[in-house]
Structures are given as C-alpha cells and as structure tokens.
Design an enzyme around this catalytic site. Sequence first.
Site, PDB file in Angstrom:
ATOM      1  NE  ARG A  48      74.316  40.099  12.039  1.00  0.00           N
ATOM      2  CZ  ARG A  48      75.355  40.033  11.188  1.00  0.00           C
ATOM      3  NH1 ARG A  48      75.804  41.141  10.645  1.00  0.00           N
ATOM      4  NH2 ARG A  48      75.918  38.885  10.891  1.00  0.00           N
ATOM      5  CE1 TYR A 101      64.317  55.406  30.866  1.00  0.00           C
ATOM      6  CE2 TYR A 101      66.037  54.938  29.278  1.00  0.00           C
ATOM      7  CZ  TYR A 101      65.136  54.509  30.236  1.00  0.00           C
ATOM      8  OH  TYR A 101      65.062  53.180  30.544  1.00  0.00           O
ATOM      9  CG  ASP A 173      64.586  60.414  23.509  1.00  0.00           C
ATOM     10  OD1 ASP A 173      63.469  60.226  23.014  1.00  0.00           O
ATOM     11  OD2 ASP A 173      65.111  59.643  24.340  1.00  0.00           O
ATOM     12  CE  LYS A 198      59.147  53.945  27.354  1.00  0.00           C
ATOM     13  NZ  LYS A 198      60.353  53.309  26.882  1.00  0.00           N
TER      14      LYS A 198
END
Length: 406
Positions: A48, A101, A173, A198
């Site tokens: 982590r 988005y 973004d 994407k």
Amino acid sequence: MSGFNTLAVHAGQHKDPYTGAVIPPIYQTSTFIQDGINVLRAGHEYSRGSNPTRDGFQTQLAALEGGAAGFSFASGIAAEDALLRAVLAPGDHIILGADGYGGTHRLISRLHRKWGITSSAVDITNLDAVRAAIRPNTALLWVETPSNPLLGIADLAGWAALAHEYGALLVVDNTFATPYLQRPLDFGAHAVVHSTTKYIGGHSDVLGGAVIVTDHLHRGESLAEAIGFQQFAGGAVSGPQDSYLAARGLKTLGLRMERHGCNAGVIAQWLTERPEVGRVLYPGLPDHPGHALAAAQQRGFGGILSLQLADEAAARAFAQSMEYFQLSVSLGGVESLVCYPREMTHASLIGTALEIPANLVRLSVGIEEPEDLLADLERGLAAARTAGGLAKLAAPAGRQQVAAAR
Ligand code: PLP
C-alpha cells in the site's frame, strides 16, 4: 532530454538485474522481508505504501507529463477523490468546468459536499465567466480539455493565469488528450489527473487512475507529499497487475494516439458531409470554435468525437446498430466504441442545467482500418435515417442545444 516515445518505453522501467529479463517483473507481493526491524532492503515495506511495479508506472507517467511526481490509483475516480481529499479543507470552493465527465460532478456534488466543499460550474471556454465565479474561498479550479462529451477546448494558459492570480490550484483532467497530445503542467497547471482506464491502458482491460503534480507548495506542504500521504493513508492504490497493464499500455501511447487521431479526422470530415448528421463536434474540424486553440496547445486532435443526429430516436438507433462501434461506456481502447452520453456516462446530469442533448452520440474511434469503420457508420446512419430522418433539415434545434449546454 529524451523524446516522448523513448521515455514511454524506458522511463521507470528498470531491467531485472538477476535474470536479465527485458521486462521488469510484476512484483505481485503484499509485503517485503526486512533485514532487521525497519531495515528495508530496497525502500519497500508494504505494497500500500510502495510497490516496485507501481513505482515504475508512476515514474514513467510523471516523466511523460513533465511532473515532479506521479501517483497511481485503483480508478480515475479514486485518483480524483484522493487529490481532492489531499488538498482541500471543509469550507473550500471549487470552480468546475460545466462540460466534463459526469462522475467528477457526482463525486464533488454528492460526496465531497457532505464534507463542506461547494462548487460552481462554468463554461470552460469563457475565461470571464471563470473569473466571475471565483470566490474568496475558491481553492481549486478543475477543467477538462478536450471536454467530455461536447469536445469543448479550454485555454490552458488562461485558466492557469487565473489560478495563479487568485492563489488557487489548477487541476486538468488530461484523459482525452493524454500527455502525447497535451502537457497541461507546461501551461502552468499544478496537477494533472487521468483515468488510465482509457488511452493510457489503451486496451479496455484495466481500470486505473493517476495524479501527476509539480513541486508546488500548497498550504505549506508539497503537493507530492500531500498526495503521497493520501495514497498511503487512504489506500486506493492500483495493484501490481493493474500497474503493469497501465505501464505496458503507456509504452505504445504515442503510436496509438497518432492512429486514433488519423482515423477520427477521416471520420469527422466524412460525417460533416452526411445529411443524417446535424453537427460534428471535433476540434480537428476548422469550423470547431476551439480549433485554433486546440491546434496551438495540442499536438493533434485526438480520437473522440461527438455528433448530433436529427433527434433522440435517430441517435438511439444509430448507437445500437453498428458492428465495430460497440455500444459501451468508456473510451480510449484500440477498439471503436459508441456511447449515448445522456443516459450512459452522464446520466447523473439529467434534470440539471448540464444535461446532455438527447440527439448526441459520442464515438471513441479505435485503430481499425478506416474504410471498415466508415462502412460501419454507414449502417448506423441508415438506421438513424429510418428512425429519425435527415438532420440537416432539423439541425438548428440540435445546434441550439449544444450552444446551451456549453
Ligand atoms: N475523467 C474522464 C475524462 C473520464 O472519461 C472518466 C471515465 O469515464 C473518468 C475521469 C473516471 O475514470 P474511471 O472510470 O477510471 O474511474
């Protein structure tokens, strides 16, 4: 400094000294043996906190965006959430591009609102409107360019100048453009976010997200420290397999973006000549309102375009009648996809001022042969014609809707 494709292949990709494997191994491990209490062999303690496969991808992506550090997460939304939690405090206000988005709007207006964050949606193409919306407690400006799904183009240098003038952070973004086409940090942005699901992953086989930052100091702490701590303490990290897939995709990003852009350019031009199509939204078309700006701040125009058909019935028929353009949310993979944003990706905006026009369809143009894609679109347009007729006659309604949505 090495060029884009060289960095994409080599940055952060340490060859395996033990076996000589050209591809770094996937470190599929949760924990790392210590040589004594808190004596870490290569700086890794627990995955982590850090993992060599994730580190390699983060370094690779930060190099391509020209950032000081990169952080990779389990999804694009997880990356956005981590960034917002790391830099905001209750009472802060966000300026958010209206055309963007839907999930980002939902994250801020439904989740972060509970923690005292407010936001105002602005037209991304109107810098005066952005300035007018800034309040004394505005801590962050968030913009997506090209935007999803209306393909609006924001002036990155203009947005950055406003952020710097008012002491706010600018987050961009960059999912649609990718670092191959556009590097927002070079224009003065403080952070870039990606849905690596994407174009970066590029093959529709992995979910992921990333934040890349400059060395900016925010409220007395470096952005890298703040987001690094959020990643470790919040824990929404990308796992080793997902980090590997994203890193593998990133190596061929430049080649794929060239092909996506070529195919999208051919298709956009072809669609403008069709009577079934009222309007094509693609920044590569000379009559797009953001064309000159996109040409100045991007290396190419990308693989996403939207089109408006005669009416809702035509749009629905078009979206559901093709073979290669598969009906699906998401974008940026090697295969072509078609989406009906109003009820798929942007359903959370229905009933608000930001709802997507009912006659709009979005295409994610893949890397297939352009003539096969045009033949497929011909099938889609035939279905649209049967369901809704010709759009050129009905175009003004669609145009006004897009103007209103901007
Ligand atoms: N940003 C943009 C522009 C997107 O298109 C998406 C997803 O569609 C996201 C962020 C969210 O990313 P993810 O679906 O990986 O959580």
